[in-house]
Design an enzyme around this catalytic site. Sequence first.
Site, PDB file in Angstrom:
ATOM      1  N   GLU A 225     -17.063 -72.087  37.992  1.00  0.00           N
ATOM      2  CA  GLU A 225     -17.270 -72.492  36.603  1.00  0.00           C
ATOM      3  C   GLU A 225     -17.874 -71.334  35.817  1.00  0.00           C
ATOM      4  OE1 GLU A 225     -16.329 -75.362  35.427  1.00  0.00           O
ATOM      5  OE2 GLU A 225     -16.124 -76.640  37.191  1.00  0.00           O
ATOM      6  N   CYS A 226     -17.689 -71.364  34.490  1.00  0.00           N
ATOM      7  CA  CYS A 226     -18.266 -70.314  33.645  1.00  0.00           C
ATOM      8  C   CYS A 226     -19.664 -70.684  33.158  1.00  0.00           C
ATOM      9  CB  CYS A 226     -17.368 -70.048  32.444  1.00  0.00           C
ATOM     10  SG  CYS A 226     -17.290 -71.417  31.261  1.00  0.00           S
ATOM     11  N   GLY A 227     -20.034 -71.954  33.267  1.00  0.00           N
ATOM     12  CA  GLY A 227     -21.359 -72.395  32.861  1.00  0.00           C
ATOM     13  C   GLY A 227     -21.385 -73.317  31.659  1.00  0.00           C
TER      14      GLY A 227
END
Length: 232
Positions: A225-227
Site C-alpha cells: 500500500e502507499c499509505g
Amino acid sequence: MTAATAGIEDVRRINERFEEGHPSDAIRWAVENVTPGRLIVASSFGPTGMVNLHLLAEIAPEVPVAFVDTLYHFPETLEHAERVKAHYGLDVRVYRPMASRAAFEEQYGEELWERDLDLFHRLTRVEPMKRALRGVEGWITGRRRDQSDSRAELAHVEIGDRIKVNPVASWSADEVWSFIRANDVPYNPLHDLGYQSLGDQPLTTPVSEEEHERAGRWRGTERLECGIHGLT
C-alpha cells in the site's frame, strides 16, 4: 449519518445488504446518509475507480472527486483524468504535494523514492489526501478484496473517524472489466500495454498474464500500500 452516529450493528446490517447488491447501491447509500457537502470520491481513475465514477455520474454528479496528483504519474494517466472529467462533467479536485515536480525536487532532491520510499509516499500521496479529507465525513474508494492480501477482508462500509465506502469491494477484476466494456467506460490506454494497476511511473511496471494485477506496483519490494488507505 456520521461516523460518530453509525452503530456497529447498523454497519453490520448494511454490509450484509451490500454483499448481495450492486455497487450503485453502496454509492446511493453514501449519498443519502453522509451529510450533504461532506462526501467525496477518492480516485486515481483506475479500472475500479472508473466503475465508481460512471455510477456517480448517474447518481450524484455533484459529489466532488479528489485526485491526488503526485507529480510522478504517467502522462497517460493525467491525460486520461482530463478525458474522464470532460466525458462525465464531474467536479474533479486535484491535490498536489507542491506546484510542480521541479519545486518538489529542489526541496527533496531527485528520486526520493530510492532513498526513502515511505517519506516519498507520505509527501506525495498521504499529505495531499489529508488535505482532500478536511471537513469530510465520508469517502468512496475503489478498493477490492482481490487486489491484495491486505484487502482480503475489506467491508463495503468501514467506520473510523469517517465513513469509508468501498462499493466494488466484492467484485473481481473480471467483473470490473466486464462492466467497463458493457458500458463503454473510458479507461487508461496503458492497461492495453500490460499495466494492470497504475501508480507512479518510476514505481510501476507491466505484469505478465500469470502475475497478480498489482505485481507491477513497487516490484522487488514487499510493499502493498502507499499509505493513503491508512487514513480513516
